[in-house]
Design a protein around this motif. Sequence first.
Motif, PDB file in Angstrom:
ATOM      1  N   HIS A   1       0.831  -1.204   0.000  1.00 58.69           N
ATOM      2  CA  HIS A   1       0.000   0.000   0.000  1.00 58.69           C
ATOM      3  C   HIS A   1       0.868   1.257   0.000  1.00 58.69           C
ATOM      4  CE1 HIS A   1      -2.985   2.951   0.911  1.00 58.69           C
ATOM      5  NE2 HIS A   1      -2.517   3.161   2.122  1.00 58.69           N
ATOM      6  N   LEU A   2       1.959   1.224   0.771  1.00 61.13           N
ATOM      7  CA  LEU A   2       2.905   2.340   0.792  1.00 61.13           C
ATOM      8  C   LEU A   2       4.079   2.001  -0.111  1.00 61.13           C
ATOM      9  CD1 LEU A   2       2.977   3.174   4.627  1.00 61.13           C
ATOM     10  CD2 LEU A   2       1.731   4.378   2.830  1.00 61.13           C
ATOM     11  N   GLY A   3       4.333   2.826  -1.099  1.00 57.83           N
ATOM     12  CA  GLY A   3       5.421   2.587  -2.031  1.00 57.83           C
ATOM     13  C   GLY A   3       6.659   3.394  -1.680  1.00 57.83           C
ATOM     14  N   ALA A   4       7.805   2.899  -2.087  1.00 51.54           N
ATOM     15  CA  ALA A   4       9.062   3.589  -1.836  1.00 51.54           C
ATOM     16  C   ALA A   4       9.148   4.857  -2.683  1.00 51.54           C
ATOM     17  CB  ALA A   4      10.237   2.670  -2.151  1.00 51.54           C
ATOM     18  N   PRO A   5       9.512   5.998  -2.080  1.00 52.37           N
ATOM     19  CA  PRO A   5       9.641   7.254  -2.832  1.00 52.37           C
ATOM     20  C   PRO A   5      10.972   7.326  -3.568  1.00 52.37           C
ATOM     21  CG  PRO A   5      10.203   7.651  -0.553  1.00 52.37           C
ATOM     22  CD  PRO A   5       9.796   6.198  -0.642  1.00 52.37           C
ATOM     23  N   LYS A   6      11.049   8.213  -4.534  1.00 55.15           N
ATOM     24  CA  LYS A   6      12.298   8.364  -5.286  1.00 55.15           C
ATOM     25  C   LYS A   6      13.364   9.097  -4.486  1.00 55.15           C
ATOM     26  CE  LYS A   6      10.046   8.184  -9.797  1.00 55.15           C
ATOM     27  NZ  LYS A   6       9.771   8.871 -11.083  1.00 55.15           N
ATOM     28  N   GLU A   7      12.943   9.914  -3.525  1.00 56.72           N
ATOM     29  CA  GLU A   7      13.860  10.584  -2.611  1.00 56.72           C
ATOM     30  C   GLU A   7      13.502  10.162  -1.196  1.00 56.72           C
ATOM     31  OE1 GLU A   7      16.384  12.457  -3.556  1.00 56.72           O
ATOM     32  OE2 GLU A   7      15.862  12.457  -5.699  1.00 56.72           O
ATOM     33  N   LEU A   8      14.513   9.864  -0.374  1.00 55.14           N
ATOM     34  CA  LEU A   8      14.247   9.318   0.952  1.00 55.14           C
ATOM     35  C   LEU A   8      15.162   9.939   1.991  1.00 55.14           C
ATOM     36  CD1 LEU A   8      12.653   7.009   2.489  1.00 55.14           C
ATOM     37  CD2 LEU A   8      14.720   5.617   2.151  1.00 55.14           C
ATOM     38  N   ASP A   9      14.565  10.376   3.122  1.00 55.58           N
ATOM     39  CA  ASP A   9      15.320  10.711   4.315  1.00 55.58           C
ATOM     40  C   ASP A   9      14.478  10.326   5.525  1.00 55.58           C
ATOM     41  OD1 ASP A   9      13.454  12.760   4.839  1.00 55.58           O
ATOM     42  OD2 ASP A   9      14.710  14.299   3.942  1.00 55.58           O
ATOM     43  N   TRP A  10      14.944  10.606   6.727  1.00 53.79           N
ATOM     44  CA  TRP A  10      14.252  10.102   7.914  1.00 53.79           C
ATOM     45  C   TRP A  10      12.866  10.722   8.086  1.00 53.79           C
ATOM     46  CZ3 TRP A  10      12.726  12.719  12.393  1.00 53.79           C
ATOM     47  CH2 TRP A  10      13.181  14.033  12.533  1.00 53.79           C
ATOM     48  N   LYS A  11      12.663  11.909   7.558  1.00 49.90           N
ATOM     49  CA  LYS A  11      11.356  12.552   7.677  1.00 49.90           C
ATOM     50  C   LYS A  11      10.317  11.896   6.769  1.00 49.90           C
ATOM     51  CE  LYS A  11      13.226  17.049   9.062  1.00 49.90           C
ATOM     52  NZ  LYS A  11      13.343  18.495   8.730  1.00 49.90           N
ATOM     53  N   SER A  12      10.779  11.157   5.765  1.00 56.76           N
ATOM     54  CA  SER A  12       9.850  10.476   4.857  1.00 56.76           C
ATOM     55  C   SER A  12       8.963   9.489   5.609  1.00 56.76           C
ATOM     56  CB  SER A  12      10.625   9.729   3.769  1.00 56.76           C
ATOM     57  OG  SER A  12      11.474  10.580   3.040  1.00 56.76           O
ATOM     58  N   PHE A  13       9.493   8.919   6.687  1.00 50.71           N
ATOM     59  CA  PHE A  13       8.763   7.878   7.400  1.00 50.71           C
ATOM     60  C   PHE A  13       7.673   8.428   8.313  1.00 50.71           C
ATOM     61  CE2 PHE A  13      10.959   3.549   7.229  1.00 50.71           C
ATOM     62  CZ  PHE A  13      11.354   3.744   5.923  1.00 50.71           C
ATOM     63  N   LYS A  14       7.477   9.738   8.308  1.00 49.53           N
ATOM     64  CA  LYS A  14       6.359  10.308   9.077  1.00 49.53           C
ATOM     65  C   LYS A  14       5.021   9.844   8.515  1.00 49.53           C
ATOM     66  CE  LYS A  14       5.895  14.701   6.517  1.00 49.53           C
ATOM     67  NZ  LYS A  14       6.806  14.346   5.426  1.00 49.53           N
ATOM     68  N   ASP A  15       5.015   9.426   7.261  1.00 47.88           N
ATOM     69  CA  ASP A  15       3.799   8.927   6.616  1.00 47.88           C
ATOM     70  C   ASP A  15       3.672   7.409   6.697  1.00 47.88           C
ATOM     71  OD1 ASP A  15       2.831  11.462   5.750  1.00 47.88           O
ATOM     72  OD2 ASP A  15       4.309  11.447   4.137  1.00 47.88           O
ATOM     73  N   GLY A  16       4.539   6.786   7.480  1.00 51.70           N
ATOM     74  CA  GLY A  16       4.511   5.334   7.608  1.00 51.70           C
ATOM     75  C   GLY A  16       5.792   4.717   7.070  1.00 51.70           C
ATOM     76  N   MET A  17       5.855   3.397   7.085  1.00 52.01           N
ATOM     77  CA  MET A  17       7.053   2.699   6.635  1.00 52.01           C
ATOM     78  C   MET A  17       7.018   2.570   5.117  1.00 52.01           C
ATOM     79  SD  MET A  17       8.735  -0.617   8.377  1.00 52.01           S
ATOM     80  CE  MET A  17      10.419  -1.135   7.988  1.00 52.01           C
ATOM     81  N   LEU A  18       7.480   3.630   4.452  1.00 49.94           N
ATOM     82  CA  LEU A  18       7.385   3.716   2.997  1.00 49.94           C
ATOM     83  C   LEU A  18       8.246   2.680   2.288  1.00 49.94           C
ATOM     84  CD1 LEU A  18       7.358   7.572   2.377  1.00 49.94           C
ATOM     85  CD2 LEU A  18       5.463   6.043   2.895  1.00 49.94           C
ATOM     86  N   VAL A  19       9.308   2.242   2.947  1.00 46.89           N
ATOM     87  CA  VAL A  19      10.188   1.231   2.361  1.00 46.89           C
ATOM     88  C   VAL A  19      10.098  -0.031   3.208  1.00 46.89           C
ATOM     89  CG1 VAL A  19      12.529   0.646   1.648  1.00 46.89           C
ATOM     90  CG2 VAL A  19      11.752   3.028   1.551  1.00 46.89           C
ATOM     91  N   CYS A  20       9.784  -1.120   2.572  1.00 44.98           N
ATOM     92  CA  CYS A  20       9.710  -2.394   3.260  1.00 44.98           C
ATOM     93  C   CYS A  20      11.092  -2.772   3.796  1.00 44.98           C
ATOM     94  CB  CYS A  20       9.210  -3.449   2.284  1.00 44.98           C
ATOM     95  SG  CYS A  20       9.075  -5.081   2.984  1.00 44.98           S
ATOM     96  N   HIS A  21      11.103  -3.367   4.975  1.00 44.73           N
ATOM     97  CA  HIS A  21      12.374  -3.725   5.609  1.00 44.73           C
ATOM     98  C   HIS A  21      13.218  -4.636   4.723  1.00 44.73           C
ATOM     99  CE1 HIS A  21      14.596  -5.355   9.351  1.00 44.73           C
ATOM    100  NE2 HIS A  21      15.028  -4.155   9.075  1.00 44.73           N
ATOM    101  N   GLN A  22      12.570  -5.503   3.945  1.00 44.63           N
ATOM    102  CA  GLN A  22      13.295  -6.432   3.073  1.00 44.63           C
ATOM    103  C   GLN A  22      13.945  -5.734   1.886  1.00 44.63           C
ATOM    104  OE1 GLN A  22      10.385  -6.813   4.417  1.00 44.63           O
ATOM    105  NE2 GLN A  22      10.467  -8.711   5.561  1.00 44.63           N
ATOM    106  N   ALA A  23      13.546  -4.511   1.611  1.00 44.22           N
ATOM    107  CA  ALA A  23      14.121  -3.750   0.497  1.00 44.22           C
ATOM    108  C   ALA A  23      14.868  -2.520   0.999  1.00 44.22           C
ATOM    109  CB  ALA A  23      13.019  -3.334  -0.471  1.00 44.22           C
TER     110      ALA A  23
END
Length: 245
Positions: free
Chosen positions: A129-151
């Motif tokens: 449901h939550l997809g990985a964004p093209k740009e990522l930093d620690w504030k990105s995760f305020k919307d949930g776990m955007l990147v699956c732990h396995q990836a």
Amino acid sequence: MLFSIITVTYNAASVLPPTLKSVSEQSFRDFEYLVVDGASSDDTLLLVDKAAIPGTKVWSEPDKGLYDAMNKAIDRAQGKYLIFLNAGDAFAMPESLAQIALKAEDNPDVIYGQTQLVDEARKVVGMRHLGAPKELDWKSFKDGMLVCHQAFIAKKDICPHYDLNYRFSADYDWCIKVLRKSDRCAYVGDEPIISFLNDGGLTTKNHKRSLKERYHIMCHYYGTLPTAMRHIKFALRHLARKLKA
């Protein structure tokens, strides 16, 4: 070596074969494979032995649960980057690790990508449901776990231990901590998909308790009021999706 691929197991014989198969089929071979087992009483260790994956190291002993075992793996890993691919999860294709290695050439702190969900029959259910964004930093995760732990592949030297106060969402807290230490992240891209996530894993089976822990973690890092307001938006969005279904 470049990668430490880590699989935590406990009586996982029914779900482990796809994980072992995906690791053994990787075209890129600069890795060690660590299996940290919680003293299984089924055929888990026999399956690992039969897979005969070069570079495999196995520990089997009682532990305090999934995240305690993952902490043991962090301490024992010798690779530059850590990849947690637990029982039931799998690389999406034989070239997955090679694609990650290409990004590692630029020496980022974190390498990440997309994940698809699979059911117990290994049929693709769809994207998370939550997809990985093209740009990522620690504030990105305020919307949930955007990147699956396995990836989510991180340099070992910035990886803390998992907080054992969290039983179901310590991975969410851990990823935020890693990202706060990270100077640069590298996105593998929308394609290829890096990994398959077993839709029947620990977090899925304990969904409500996991969400409560994640809410507490969000409040800690991003503030209570902003987190509460954001969850109102989450609820409205969820309701809108249900009405459309």
